[in-house]
Write a protein that holds these residues in place. Structure first.
Motif, PDB file in Angstrom:
ATOM      1  N   VAL A 173       0.850  -1.197   0.000  1.00 50.28           N
ATOM      2  CA  VAL A 173       0.000   0.000   0.000  1.00 50.28           C
ATOM      3  C   VAL A 173       0.883   1.244   0.000  1.00 50.28           C
ATOM      4  CG1 VAL A 173      -1.649   1.335   1.384  1.00 50.28           C
ATOM      5  CG2 VAL A 173      -1.954  -1.138   1.099  1.00 50.28           C
ATOM      6  N   ASP A 174       0.617   2.171  -0.914  1.00 49.38           N
ATOM      7  CA  ASP A 174       1.476   3.330  -1.157  1.00 49.38           C
ATOM      8  C   ASP A 174       0.746   4.622  -0.778  1.00 49.38           C
ATOM      9  OD1 ASP A 174       2.991   5.419  -2.165  1.00 49.38           O
ATOM     10  OD2 ASP A 174       3.456   4.411  -4.056  1.00 49.38           O
ATOM     11  N   PRO A 175       1.103   5.263   0.343  1.00 48.70           N
ATOM     12  CA  PRO A 175       0.422   6.496   0.765  1.00 48.70           C
ATOM     13  C   PRO A 175       0.529   7.634  -0.250  1.00 48.70           C
ATOM     14  CG  PRO A 175       1.645   5.541   2.589  1.00 48.70           C
ATOM     15  CD  PRO A 175       2.054   4.791   1.360  1.00 48.70           C
ATOM     16  N   GLU A 209      -6.761   1.078  -3.912  1.00 44.77           N
ATOM     17  CA  GLU A 209      -5.404   0.806  -3.458  1.00 44.77           C
ATOM     18  C   GLU A 209      -5.266  -0.609  -2.914  1.00 44.77           C
ATOM     19  OE1 GLU A 209      -1.353   1.472  -2.838  1.00 44.77           O
ATOM     20  OE2 GLU A 209      -2.846   2.479  -4.096  1.00 44.77           O
ATOM     21  N   ALA A 210      -6.296  -1.116  -2.241  1.00 44.16           N
ATOM     22  CA  ALA A 210      -6.248  -2.498  -1.768  1.00 44.16           C
ATOM     23  C   ALA A 210      -6.161  -3.472  -2.942  1.00 44.16           C
ATOM     24  CB  ALA A 210      -7.484  -2.795  -0.922  1.00 44.16           C
ATOM     25  N   LEU A 211      -6.957  -3.227  -3.967  1.00 47.16           N
ATOM     26  CA  LEU A 211      -6.897  -4.090  -5.159  1.00 47.16           C
ATOM     27  C   LEU A 211      -5.522  -4.021  -5.808  1.00 47.16           C
ATOM     28  CD1 LEU A 211     -10.386  -3.129  -6.644  1.00 47.16           C
ATOM     29  CD2 LEU A 211      -9.785  -5.314  -5.573  1.00 47.16           C
ATOM     30  N   ARG A 212      -4.987  -2.817  -5.880  1.00 46.70           N
ATOM     31  CA  ARG A 212      -3.666  -2.621  -6.484  1.00 46.70           C
ATOM     32  C   ARG A 212      -2.588  -3.363  -5.693  1.00 46.70           C
ATOM     33  NH1 ARG A 212      -4.277   2.558  -6.747  1.00 46.70           N
ATOM     34  NH2 ARG A 212      -5.058   2.810  -8.869  1.00 46.70           N
ATOM     35  N   ALA A 249      -5.110   5.006   3.935  1.00 43.02           N
ATOM     36  CA  ALA A 249      -4.099   3.958   3.789  1.00 43.02           C
ATOM     37  C   ALA A 249      -4.369   2.792   4.737  1.00 43.02           C
ATOM     38  CB  ALA A 249      -2.713   4.547   4.046  1.00 43.02           C
ATOM     39  N   ASP A 250      -4.738   3.093   5.984  1.00 43.94           N
ATOM     40  CA  ASP A 250      -5.027   2.021   6.939  1.00 43.94           C
ATOM     41  C   ASP A 250      -6.249   1.217   6.524  1.00 43.94           C
ATOM     42  OD1 ASP A 250      -2.862   2.485   8.555  1.00 43.94           O
ATOM     43  OD2 ASP A 250      -3.961   3.681  10.043  1.00 43.94           O
TER      44      ASP A 250
END
Length: 422
Positions: free
Chosen positions: A14-16, A143-146, A405-406
């Protein structure tokens, strides 16, 4: 239970910085309810770029309205665009991730200290209309899918993930119903509405109503010969206040009593009169009436009508000239899953293992798409997402980027774990 090595690897992807850039891009797309085509085109493009199997469904609003479970609407529209992405192994367990892409209008720009569409960042919070409700949650899903794909974790999933991005949540939920009719149902579902990363297992609902209140016109100098419709609206307003107090006082479920006023009633719009020196002979008022936990919107409608009919029967003028009641706009039933259902239990464990804190299991006073997935889609559903609903729809709406992000990290952990049935 702690994270496995595979979970740690995927969560670490995961990339903030990417989250901030993506959220800023989506906030800049002015997807006010009824105008979601542009943002859905962008969602479709991004899902394809991640590597999902993507389908866009453009539903005719007239077809949606003909559905017997149609949940109402409040704005005119020509299209109902739904985007669905799929990842993982079809044919087995199915997890549905849901985000709505429509936002409410920003209101008076003078009440904002930032541009509502610029996505400005201050002290770790990204500001803009829809940042909290709920493009922050949409970005958390993306982002989770990524992260699942980038880490290779998607190759080992024991399930299929169905990511549904829907319009029209803010005015009733017909986008969610259209997605359900297109097959966006599953064994469990998660909606990333703003919950401050707690887990919402129950919500009340609401209906939008319209009262048309009669009076009798007269010249202002002879006002006693007339009957002011505004005065009669006040009669009905007092009846609604009493009804609100009784309905809330009778609630015993701790999820709802903890809210203080789980079932509020308000009158938000009033129109009446056409001449300053004439006694009003008609007032039209629109308002919001709470749907109690365990009720459908139709149950609440019956309560509302009984309240208004009783008030009219007790009033000398309204007894012979009763007010009329219409249900207009969104129709939000209530919904819940049990606290010991495997879905909230697994979600809470994923939060604790990923973030190091045990989330609360909550009830909320507002309506949401959750009830459509549960009631019409037969899919147990909870809400868990970044941001505080207290700033949703407000000037200077914002979401903490760290929570986005979390949220993404927690989704990754949750979907990677085998299903628990007890």
């Amino acid at each position: 239970m702690s994270l496995t090595e595979a979970e740690r690897t995927a969560v670490g992807t995961v990339d903030p910085d990417r989250i901030e850039a993506e959220l800023r891009d989506l906030v800049a797309i002015r997807s006010v309810t009824g105008h979601e085509d542009a943002v859905q085109a962008e969602i479709e493009r991004r899902l394809t770029g991640i590597g999902l199997r993507v389908e866009r469904i453009d539903v005719d609003p007239a077809v949606a309205m003909a559905d017997p479970d149609w949940p109402g609407s409040e704005v005119p529209r020509t299209n109902l665009p739904v985007v669905i992405g799929r990842l993982g192994r079809p044919g087995g367990r199915r997890i549905v991730l849901v985000g709505h892409v429509d936002v409410v209008p920003p209101g008076d720009p003078a009440t904002w200290t930032v541009d509502p569409w610029a996505g400005e960042v201050r002290d770790g919070n990204l500001y803009g209309r829809g940042a909290c409700d709920m493009k922050g949650g949409v970005v958390a899903i993306l982002e989770a899918l990524r992260a699942l794909v980038a880490s290779g974790a998607d190759k080992n999933l024991d399930c299929e993930i169905v990511a549904a991005f829907v319009p029209s949540e803010e005015d009733g939920g017909q986008g969610m119903l259209a997605a359900i009719r297109a097959g966006a149902t599953g064994d469990v579902a998660l909606i990333t509405e703003p919950t401050n990363l707690d887990v919402v297992i129950a919500h009340a609902g609401a209906i939008t109503f319209r009262l048309t209140v009669p009076g009798r016109a007269a010249h202002a100098s002879m006002r006693r010969e007339g009957v002011s419709a505004l005065d009669k609206l006040q009669v009905l307003g007092r009846a609604l206040e009493g009804d609100e107090a009784a309905r809330n006082a009778s609630e015993t479920d701790p999820l709802m009593t903890a809210l203080g006023l789980p079932y509020p009633t308000i009158i938000g719009i009033v129109h009446g009169g056409d001449w300053a020196s004439t006694v009003m002979d008609r007032v039209v008022a629109d308002g919001r009436y709470g749907v109690r936990l365990g009720q459908t919107w139709r149950d609440a409608e019956a309560d509302l009508r009984a309240c208004i009919e009783g008030a009219c029967a007790r009033d000398d003028f309204l007894r012979d000239h009763p007010a009329s009641v219409e249900i207009v706009g969104g129709r939000f039933s209530s919904a819940r899953v049990a606290a010991d259902h495997p879905l909230p239990v697994a979600m809470a464990e994923a939060v604790e293992d990923t973030l190091g804190r045990r989330p609360a299991l909550l009830g909320e006073p507002y309506g949401a798409d959750m009830r459509l997935l549960i009631n019409e889609g037969g899919t147990p559903t909870v809400m868990f997402g970044p941001g505080d609903v207290a700033v949703a729809h407000a000037a200077d709406e914002s979401v903490p980027l760290a929570q986005v992000a979390d949220c993404a990290r927690t989704i990754v952990t949750w979907v990677m774990r085998p299903a628990k049935t007890s």
